[in-house]
Design a protein around this motif. Sequence first.
Motif, PDB file in Angstrom:
ATOM      1  N   SER A   1      21.716  -7.270  18.866  1.00  0.00           N
ATOM      2  CA  SER A   1      21.773  -5.817  18.807  1.00  0.00           C
ATOM      3  C   SER A   1      21.204  -5.193  20.082  1.00  0.00           C
ATOM      4  O   SER A   1      20.025  -5.377  20.403  1.00  0.00           O
ATOM      5  CB  SER A   1      20.993  -5.304  17.590  1.00  0.00           C
ATOM      6  OG  SER A   1      21.043  -3.903  17.495  1.00  0.00           O
ATOM      7  N   ASP A   2      22.056  -4.475  20.810  1.00  0.00           N
ATOM      8  CA  ASP A   2      21.648  -3.671  21.973  1.00  0.00           C
ATOM      9  C   ASP A   2      20.856  -4.488  22.994  1.00  0.00           C
ATOM     10  O   ASP A   2      19.848  -4.016  23.541  1.00  0.00           O
ATOM     11  CB  ASP A   2      20.824  -2.462  21.529  1.00  0.00           C
ATOM     12  CG  ASP A   2      21.622  -1.500  20.655  1.00  0.00           C
ATOM     13  OD1 ASP A   2      22.819  -1.300  20.940  1.00  0.00           O
ATOM     14  OD2 ASP A   2      21.064  -0.987  19.678  1.00  0.00           O
ATOM     15  N   VAL A   3      21.305  -5.686  23.287  1.00  0.00           N
ATOM     16  CA  VAL A   3      20.596  -6.557  24.230  1.00  0.00           C
ATOM     17  C   VAL A   3      21.028  -6.242  25.657  1.00  0.00           C
ATOM     18  O   VAL A   3      22.210  -6.255  25.985  1.00  0.00           O
ATOM     19  CB  VAL A   3      20.854  -8.042  23.905  1.00  0.00           C
ATOM     20  CG1 VAL A   3      20.342  -8.945  25.037  1.00  0.00           C
ATOM     21  CG2 VAL A   3      20.168  -8.408  22.597  1.00  0.00           C
ATOM     22  N   SER A   4      20.039  -5.945  26.486  1.00  0.00           N
ATOM     23  CA  SER A   4      20.267  -5.751  27.925  1.00  0.00           C
ATOM     24  C   SER A   4      19.350  -6.709  28.670  1.00  0.00           C
ATOM     25  O   SER A   4      18.260  -7.041  28.203  1.00  0.00           O
ATOM     26  CB  SER A   4      19.973  -4.308  28.346  1.00  0.00           C
ATOM     27  OG  SER A   4      20.873  -3.403  27.736  1.00  0.00           O
TER      28      SER A   4
ATOM     29  N   ASP B   1      23.520  -3.500  26.722  1.00  0.00           N
ATOM     30  CA  ASP B   1      23.677  -3.064  25.326  1.00  0.00           C
ATOM     31  C   ASP B   1      24.682  -3.920  24.559  1.00  0.00           C
ATOM     32  O   ASP B   1      25.589  -3.407  23.890  1.00  0.00           O
ATOM     33  CB  ASP B   1      24.093  -1.589  25.262  1.00  0.00           C
ATOM     34  CG  ASP B   1      23.054  -0.670  25.890  1.00  0.00           C
ATOM     35  OD1 ASP B   1      21.854  -0.936  25.707  1.00  0.00           O
ATOM     36  OD2 ASP B   1      23.436   0.296  26.565  1.00  0.00           O
ATOM     37  N   VAL B   2      24.529  -5.232  24.663  1.00  0.00           N
ATOM     38  CA  VAL B   2      25.441  -6.158  23.984  1.00  0.00           C
ATOM     39  C   VAL B   2      25.091  -6.226  22.499  1.00  0.00           C
ATOM     40  O   VAL B   2      23.939  -6.480  22.132  1.00  0.00           O
ATOM     41  CB  VAL B   2      25.373  -7.560  24.613  1.00  0.00           C
ATOM     42  CG1 VAL B   2      26.157  -8.573  23.771  1.00  0.00           C
ATOM     43  CG2 VAL B   2      25.901  -7.520  26.038  1.00  0.00           C
ATOM     44  N   THR B   3      26.093  -6.002  21.671  1.00  0.00           N
ATOM     45  CA  THR B   3      25.918  -6.030  20.222  1.00  0.00           C
ATOM     46  C   THR B   3      27.084  -6.778  19.588  1.00  0.00           C
ATOM     47  O   THR B   3      28.247  -6.476  19.881  1.00  0.00           O
ATOM     48  CB  THR B   3      25.852  -4.603  19.639  1.00  0.00           C
ATOM     49  OG1 THR B   3      24.698  -3.927  20.149  1.00  0.00           O
ATOM     50  CG2 THR B   3      25.783  -4.627  18.115  1.00  0.00           C
ATOM     51  N   PHE B   4      26.786  -7.764  18.759  1.00  0.00           N
ATOM     52  CA  PHE B   4      27.808  -8.434  17.948  1.00  0.00           C
ATOM     53  C   PHE B   4      27.098  -9.293  16.909  1.00  0.00           C
ATOM     54  O   PHE B   4      25.883  -9.506  16.976  1.00  0.00           O
ATOM     55  CB  PHE B   4      28.761  -9.285  18.799  1.00  0.00           C
ATOM     56  CG  PHE B   4      28.135 -10.530  19.371  1.00  0.00           C
ATOM     57  CD1 PHE B   4      28.292 -11.761  18.748  1.00  0.00           C
ATOM     58  CD2 PHE B   4      27.398 -10.478  20.543  1.00  0.00           C
ATOM     59  CE1 PHE B   4      27.720 -12.904  19.268  1.00  0.00           C
ATOM     60  CE2 PHE B   4      26.821 -11.604  21.079  1.00  0.00           C
ATOM     61  CZ  PHE B   4      26.983 -12.827  20.438  1.00  0.00           C
ATOM     62  N   THR B   5      27.850  -9.791  15.945  1.00  0.00           N
ATOM     63  CA  THR B   5      27.295 -10.647  14.904  1.00  0.00           C
ATOM     64  C   THR B   5      28.154 -11.892  14.751  1.00  0.00           C
ATOM     65  O   THR B   5      29.326 -11.912  15.142  1.00  0.00           O
ATOM     66  CB  THR B   5      27.227  -9.930  13.540  1.00  0.00           C
ATOM     67  OG1 THR B   5      28.555  -9.574  13.137  1.00  0.00           O
ATOM     68  CG2 THR B   5      26.350  -8.688  13.611  1.00  0.00           C
ATOM     69  N   VAL B   6      27.536 -12.925  14.210  1.00  0.00           N
ATOM     70  CA  VAL B   6      28.261 -14.120  13.781  1.00  0.00           C
ATOM     71  C   VAL B   6      27.954 -14.286  12.302  1.00  0.00           C
ATOM     72  O   VAL B   6      26.796 -14.491  11.920  1.00  0.00           O
ATOM     73  CB  VAL B   6      27.831 -15.372  14.568  1.00  0.00           C
ATOM     74  CG1 VAL B   6      28.534 -16.610  14.004  1.00  0.00           C
ATOM     75  CG2 VAL B   6      28.141 -15.212  16.056  1.00  0.00           C
ATOM     76  N   GLU B   7      28.971 -14.155  11.476  1.00  0.00           N
ATOM     77  CA  GLU B   7      28.786 -14.265  10.033  1.00  0.00           C
ATOM     78  C   GLU B   7      28.677 -15.729   9.611  1.00  0.00           C
ATOM     79  O   GLU B   7      29.131 -16.627  10.317  1.00  0.00           O
ATOM     80  CB  GLU B   7      29.957 -13.603   9.302  1.00  0.00           C
ATOM     81  CG  GLU B   7      30.223 -12.170   9.721  1.00  0.00           C
ATOM     82  CD  GLU B   7      29.057 -11.255   9.442  1.00  0.00           C
ATOM     83  OE1 GLU B   7      28.508 -11.330   8.327  1.00  0.00           O
ATOM     84  OE2 GLU B   7      28.668 -10.479  10.346  1.00  0.00           O
ATOM     85  N   LYS B   8      28.084 -15.956   8.462  1.00  0.00           N
ATOM     86  CA  LYS B   8      28.012 -17.310   7.919  1.00  0.00           C
ATOM     87  C   LYS B   8      29.415 -17.842   7.652  1.00  0.00           C
ATOM     88  O   LYS B   8      30.290 -17.120   7.184  1.00  0.00           O
ATOM     89  CB  LYS B   8      27.194 -17.319   6.629  1.00  0.00           C
ATOM     90  CG  LYS B   8      25.702 -17.123   6.835  1.00  0.00           C
ATOM     91  CD  LYS B   8      24.939 -17.292   5.531  1.00  0.00           C
ATOM     92  CE  LYS B   8      23.440 -17.177   5.762  1.00  0.00           C
ATOM     93  NZ  LYS B   8      22.657 -17.331   4.497  1.00  0.00           N
ATOM     94  N   GLY B   9      29.624 -19.107   7.985  1.00  0.00           N
ATOM     95  CA  GLY B   9      30.898 -19.740   7.719  1.00  0.00           C
ATOM     96  C   GLY B   9      32.027 -19.216   8.570  1.00  0.00           C
ATOM     97  O   GLY B   9      33.168 -19.135   8.097  1.00  0.00           O
TER      98      GLY B   9
ATOM     99  N   ILE C   1      17.376  -9.833  18.608  1.00  0.00           N
ATOM    100  CA  ILE C   1      18.224 -10.950  18.205  1.00  0.00           C
ATOM    101  C   ILE C   1      17.600 -11.584  16.978  1.00  0.00           C
ATOM    102  O   ILE C   1      16.409 -11.938  16.997  1.00  0.00           O
ATOM    103  CB  ILE C   1      18.359 -11.998  19.327  1.00  0.00           C
ATOM    104  CG1 ILE C   1      18.962 -11.356  20.595  1.00  0.00           C
ATOM    105  CG2 ILE C   1      19.232 -13.166  18.868  1.00  0.00           C
ATOM    106  CD1 ILE C   1      18.976 -12.287  21.799  1.00  0.00           C
ATOM    107  N   TRP C   2      18.385 -11.726  15.934  1.00  0.00           N
ATOM    108  CA  TRP C   2      17.909 -12.320  14.682  1.00  0.00           C
ATOM    109  C   TRP C   2      18.827 -13.474  14.306  1.00  0.00           C
ATOM    110  O   TRP C   2      20.046 -13.380  14.437  1.00  0.00           O
ATOM    111  CB  TRP C   2      17.897 -11.282  13.565  1.00  0.00           C
ATOM    112  CG  TRP C   2      16.895 -10.185  13.791  1.00  0.00           C
ATOM    113  CD1 TRP C   2      17.001  -9.143  14.676  1.00  0.00           C
ATOM    114  CD2 TRP C   2      15.625 -10.044  13.151  1.00  0.00           C
ATOM    115  NE1 TRP C   2      15.880  -8.358  14.627  1.00  0.00           N
ATOM    116  CE2 TRP C   2      15.021  -8.872  13.702  1.00  0.00           C
ATOM    117  CE3 TRP C   2      14.958 -10.770  12.169  1.00  0.00           C
ATOM    118  CZ2 TRP C   2      13.759  -8.438  13.292  1.00  0.00           C
ATOM    119  CZ3 TRP C   2      13.706 -10.323  11.755  1.00  0.00           C
ATOM    120  CH2 TRP C   2      13.116  -9.181  12.311  1.00  0.00           C
ATOM    121  N   ILE C   3      18.215 -14.557  13.864  1.00  0.00           N
ATOM    122  CA  ILE C   3      18.962 -15.725  13.395  1.00  0.00           C
ATOM    123  C   ILE C   3      18.504 -16.032  11.979  1.00  0.00           C
ATOM    124  O   ILE C   3      17.317 -16.295  11.750  1.00  0.00           O
ATOM    125  CB  ILE C   3      18.738 -16.950  14.293  1.00  0.00           C
ATOM    126  CG1 ILE C   3      19.112 -16.634  15.750  1.00  0.00           C
ATOM    127  CG2 ILE C   3      19.560 -18.148  13.787  1.00  0.00           C
ATOM    128  CD1 ILE C   3      18.781 -17.754  16.714  1.00  0.00           C
ATOM    129  N   GLY C   4      19.421 -15.970  11.033  1.00  0.00           N
ATOM    130  CA  GLY C   4      19.070 -16.249   9.644  1.00  0.00           C
ATOM    131  C   GLY C   4      17.982 -15.350   9.099  1.00  0.00           C
ATOM    132  O   GLY C   4      17.154 -15.779   8.296  1.00  0.00           O
TER     133      GLY C   4
END
Length: 238
Positions: free
Chosen positions: A7-10, A22-30, A61-64
Amino acid sequence: MSLLNVSDVSYSYDGIVNVLLDVTFTVEKGTIVGLVGPNGSGKSTLIKNIFDLVRLQSGSIWIGGQEHARPEAKQLGMYLASNDYLPEFLTAREYISMMGKLYGLDADHDEALALFRKFAMEGRYDDLIEDYSHGMRKKTQLVSALVIRPPLTVIDETLNGIDLEALHLAEKEFSRARDEGRSILLCTHDFAVLQRLADRTVFLDLGHVVYDELTNHLVEEHGSVAAMVFDYLETAQR
Protein backbone atom coordinates in the motif's frame (compact mmCIF):
# COMPACT_ATOMS: atom_id res chain seq x y z
CA MET A 1 -8.56 -12.57 1.19
CA SER A 2 -5.25 -10.78 0.68
CA LEU A 3 -2.07 -12.65 1.52
CA LEU A 4 0.22 -9.81 0.39
CA ASN A 5 -0.89 -6.21 0.68
CA VAL A 6 1.37 -3.48 -0.69
CA SER A 7 0.00 0.00 0.00
CA ASP A 8 1.37 3.38 -1.16
CA VAL A 9 5.00 2.22 -1.20
CA SER A 10 7.55 4.75 -2.42
CA TYR A 11 11.30 4.34 -2.44
CA SER A 12 14.23 6.45 -3.55
CA TYR A 13 17.98 5.98 -3.54
CA ASP A 14 19.90 8.70 -1.68
CA GLY A 15 16.69 10.68 -1.53
CA ILE A 16 17.12 11.69 -5.17
CA VAL A 17 16.28 8.89 -7.60
CA ASN A 18 12.64 7.87 -7.19
CA VAL A 19 12.38 4.16 -7.96
CA LEU A 20 8.88 3.46 -6.60
CA LEU A 21 6.03 5.96 -6.41
CA ASP A 22 2.91 5.10 -4.39
CA VAL A 23 2.84 1.46 -5.49
CA THR A 24 -0.30 -0.34 -4.36
CA PHE A 25 -1.49 -3.86 -5.18
CA THR A 26 -2.50 -7.11 -3.49
CA VAL A 27 -1.91 -10.81 -3.97
CA GLU A 28 -4.92 -12.84 -2.90
CA LYS A 29 -4.68 -16.30 -1.37
CA GLY A 30 -4.62 -19.06 -3.96
CA THR A 31 -3.68 -16.83 -6.90
CA ILE A 32 -0.81 -16.27 -9.29
CA VAL A 33 -0.05 -12.60 -9.97
CA GLY A 34 2.31 -11.58 -12.75
CA LEU A 35 4.69 -8.66 -12.27
CA VAL A 36 6.02 -7.16 -15.51
CA GLY A 37 7.89 -4.06 -16.54
CA PRO A 38 10.96 -2.94 -18.46
CA ASN A 39 14.40 -2.90 -16.89
CA GLY A 40 14.60 -0.05 -14.41
CA SER A 41 10.87 -0.07 -13.70
CA GLY A 42 11.39 -0.82 -10.00
CA LYS A 43 10.45 -4.50 -9.89
CA SER A 44 13.55 -5.72 -8.03
CA THR A 45 13.41 -2.81 -5.58
CA LEU A 46 9.76 -3.59 -4.91
CA ILE A 47 10.59 -7.23 -4.16
CA LYS A 48 13.44 -6.17 -1.86
CA ASN A 49 10.98 -3.99 0.02
CA ILE A 50 8.51 -6.85 0.35
CA PHE A 51 11.16 -9.05 1.95
CA ASP A 52 12.64 -6.27 4.12
CA LEU A 53 15.97 -6.44 2.29
CA VAL A 54 15.90 -2.65 2.13
CA ARG A 55 14.29 -0.44 4.75
CA LEU A 56 10.76 0.62 3.87
CA GLN A 57 10.71 4.40 3.43
CA SER A 58 6.99 5.06 3.08
CA GLY A 59 3.77 3.13 2.79
CA SER A 60 3.07 -0.29 4.25
CA ILE A 61 3.50 -3.95 3.38
CA TRP A 62 1.61 -6.75 5.10
CA ILE A 63 2.01 -10.49 4.62
CA GLY A 64 -0.65 -12.76 6.07
CA GLY A 65 -1.96 -9.97 8.27
CA GLN A 66 1.50 -9.29 9.74
CA GLU A 67 3.71 -6.26 9.13
CA HIS A 68 6.30 -7.41 6.60
CA ALA A 69 9.37 -6.90 8.80
CA ARG A 70 8.08 -9.13 11.59
CA PRO A 71 9.53 -12.67 11.82
CA GLU A 72 6.02 -14.11 11.58
CA ALA A 73 5.54 -12.43 8.21
CA LYS A 74 8.94 -13.50 6.91
CA GLN A 75 8.07 -17.14 7.67
CA LEU A 76 5.18 -16.90 5.21
CA GLY A 77 7.18 -15.94 2.13
CA MET A 78 10.07 -17.27 0.06
CA TYR A 79 12.08 -15.23 -2.43
CA LEU A 80 13.62 -16.97 -5.43
CA ALA A 81 16.10 -14.46 -6.80
CA SER A 82 17.06 -13.87 -10.41
CA ASN A 83 20.65 -14.95 -9.77
CA ASP A 84 21.79 -18.51 -9.09
CA TYR A 85 23.92 -17.75 -6.03
CA LEU A 86 23.57 -20.91 -3.95
CA PRO A 87 26.05 -22.18 -1.34
CA GLU A 88 28.43 -24.17 -3.51
CA PHE A 89 29.95 -26.08 -0.59
CA LEU A 90 26.61 -27.81 0.09
CA THR A 91 24.89 -30.63 -1.71
CA ALA A 92 21.30 -30.09 -2.84
CA ARG A 93 20.18 -32.36 0.01
CA GLU A 94 22.03 -30.21 2.53
CA TYR A 95 20.77 -26.99 0.96
CA ILE A 96 17.14 -28.07 1.02
CA SER A 97 17.55 -29.34 4.60
CA MET A 98 18.95 -25.94 5.58
CA MET A 99 16.12 -24.09 3.85
CA GLY A 100 13.56 -26.29 5.59
CA LYS A 101 15.07 -25.50 8.99
CA LEU A 102 14.86 -21.78 8.27
CA TYR A 103 11.11 -22.29 7.92
CA GLY A 104 10.83 -24.63 10.91
CA LEU A 105 10.31 -27.72 8.76
CA ASP A 106 11.91 -31.07 8.17
CA ALA A 107 12.35 -31.19 4.41
CA ASP A 108 10.70 -34.11 2.62
CA HIS A 109 13.71 -35.52 0.79
CA ASP A 110 11.64 -38.20 -0.94
CA GLU A 111 9.57 -35.45 -2.54
CA ALA A 112 12.72 -33.50 -3.42
CA LEU A 113 14.25 -36.60 -5.02
CA ALA A 114 11.09 -37.15 -7.05
CA LEU A 115 11.21 -33.55 -8.25
CA PHE A 116 14.90 -33.91 -9.13
CA ARG A 117 13.93 -36.87 -11.33
CA LYS A 118 11.14 -34.87 -12.96
CA PHE A 119 13.51 -31.98 -13.60
CA ALA A 120 16.02 -34.34 -15.29
CA MET A 121 18.51 -34.20 -12.42
CA GLU A 122 18.28 -37.81 -11.26
CA GLY A 123 21.39 -38.94 -9.38
CA ARG A 124 22.56 -35.39 -8.65
CA TYR A 125 20.80 -34.75 -5.32
CA ASP A 126 23.89 -35.56 -3.25
CA ASP A 127 26.38 -33.81 -5.53
CA LEU A 128 27.94 -30.50 -4.55
CA ILE A 129 26.14 -27.47 -5.93
CA GLU A 130 29.46 -26.14 -7.24
CA ASP A 131 29.28 -28.89 -9.88
CA TYR A 132 25.81 -27.82 -11.07
CA SER A 133 25.15 -25.91 -14.27
CA HIS A 134 23.31 -22.58 -14.22
CA GLY A 135 20.06 -24.31 -15.18
CA MET A 136 20.46 -26.96 -12.48
CA ARG A 137 20.93 -24.29 -9.83
CA LYS A 138 17.78 -22.54 -10.99
CA LYS A 139 15.86 -25.81 -10.83
CA THR A 140 17.23 -26.47 -7.34
CA GLN A 141 15.83 -23.11 -6.26
CA LEU A 142 12.44 -24.10 -7.64
CA VAL A 143 12.55 -27.51 -5.95
CA SER A 144 13.28 -25.90 -2.59
CA ALA A 145 10.13 -23.77 -2.84
CA LEU A 146 8.02 -26.68 -4.07
CA VAL A 147 9.12 -28.83 -1.14
CA ILE A 148 8.84 -26.16 1.57
CA ARG A 149 5.46 -24.88 0.29
CA PRO A 150 5.42 -21.33 1.72
CA PRO A 151 2.07 -19.54 1.50
CA LEU A 152 3.73 -16.91 -0.73
CA THR A 153 6.52 -17.52 -3.24
CA VAL A 154 8.02 -14.56 -5.10
CA ILE A 155 9.83 -15.65 -8.26
CA ASP A 156 12.13 -13.03 -9.79
CA GLU A 157 13.19 -14.22 -13.25
CA THR A 158 14.14 -17.61 -11.77
CA LEU A 159 12.70 -19.34 -14.85
CA ASN A 160 15.39 -17.82 -17.06
CA GLY A 161 17.99 -20.40 -18.00
CA ILE A 162 15.92 -23.56 -17.54
CA ASP A 163 15.03 -25.84 -20.43
CA LEU A 164 11.60 -26.00 -22.05
CA GLU A 165 10.67 -29.32 -20.45
CA ALA A 166 11.54 -27.97 -17.01
CA LEU A 167 9.56 -24.81 -17.73
CA HIS A 168 6.50 -26.88 -18.63
CA LEU A 169 6.87 -28.87 -15.42
CA ALA A 170 7.32 -25.69 -13.37
CA GLU A 171 4.10 -24.28 -14.80
CA LYS A 172 2.22 -27.43 -13.77
CA GLU A 173 3.71 -27.23 -10.26
CA PHE A 174 2.77 -23.55 -9.95
CA SER A 175 -0.81 -24.36 -10.95
CA ARG A 176 -0.87 -27.13 -8.35
CA ALA A 177 0.38 -24.69 -5.70
CA ARG A 178 -2.46 -22.31 -6.57
CA ASP A 179 -4.99 -25.13 -6.39
CA GLU A 180 -3.67 -25.93 -2.89
CA GLY A 181 -4.33 -22.33 -1.79
CA ARG A 182 -0.80 -20.97 -2.04
CA SER A 183 0.10 -17.79 -3.88
CA ILE A 184 2.83 -16.81 -6.33
CA LEU A 185 4.09 -13.39 -7.40
CA LEU A 186 5.77 -14.19 -10.71
CA CYS A 187 8.17 -11.59 -12.11
CA THR A 188 9.20 -12.53 -15.64
CA HIS A 189 9.78 -11.17 -19.14
CA ASP A 190 8.22 -14.35 -20.55
CA PHE A 191 4.80 -12.89 -21.30
CA ALA A 192 3.51 -16.16 -22.75
CA VAL A 193 4.07 -17.86 -19.39
CA LEU A 194 2.14 -15.11 -17.63
CA GLN A 195 -0.66 -15.37 -20.13
CA ARG A 196 -0.97 -19.08 -19.39
CA LEU A 197 -0.63 -18.83 -15.61
CA ALA A 198 -1.35 -15.43 -14.11
CA ASP A 199 -4.80 -14.64 -12.72
CA ARG A 200 -3.83 -10.96 -12.58
CA THR A 201 -1.01 -8.94 -14.07
CA VAL A 202 0.60 -5.89 -12.50
CA PHE A 203 2.55 -3.73 -14.99
CA LEU A 204 5.13 -1.45 -13.42
CA ASP A 205 6.92 1.34 -15.28
CA LEU A 206 9.17 4.06 -13.85
CA GLY A 207 8.00 3.12 -10.38
CA HIS A 208 4.28 3.51 -11.17
CA VAL A 209 1.61 0.83 -11.45
CA VAL A 210 0.37 1.27 -15.02
CA TYR A 211 -2.02 -1.70 -15.09
CA ASP A 212 -3.36 -3.97 -12.38
CA GLU A 213 -6.03 -6.07 -14.04
CA LEU A 214 -7.22 -9.59 -14.62
CA THR A 215 -4.91 -11.13 -17.20
CA ASN A 216 -7.75 -12.37 -19.39
CA HIS A 217 -9.19 -8.84 -19.49
CA LEU A 218 -5.83 -7.46 -20.64
CA VAL A 219 -5.67 -10.13 -23.34
CA GLU A 220 -9.21 -9.35 -24.48
CA GLU A 221 -8.38 -5.63 -24.72
CA HIS A 222 -4.89 -5.80 -26.24
CA GLY A 223 -4.69 -9.24 -27.87
CA SER A 224 -1.89 -10.48 -25.62
CA VAL A 225 0.15 -9.50 -22.58
CA ALA A 226 3.10 -8.76 -24.85
CA ALA A 227 0.98 -6.44 -27.00
CA MET A 228 -0.23 -4.62 -23.89
CA VAL A 229 3.33 -3.98 -22.75
CA PHE A 230 4.71 -2.91 -26.12
CA ASP A 231 1.69 -0.77 -26.99
CA TYR A 232 2.15 1.13 -23.75
CA LEU A 233 5.91 1.55 -24.17
CA GLU A 234 5.48 2.85 -27.72
CA THR A 235 2.92 5.49 -26.77
CA ALA A 236 3.86 6.49 -23.21
CA GLN A 237 5.73 9.68 -22.45
CA ARG A 238 8.56 8.07 -20.50
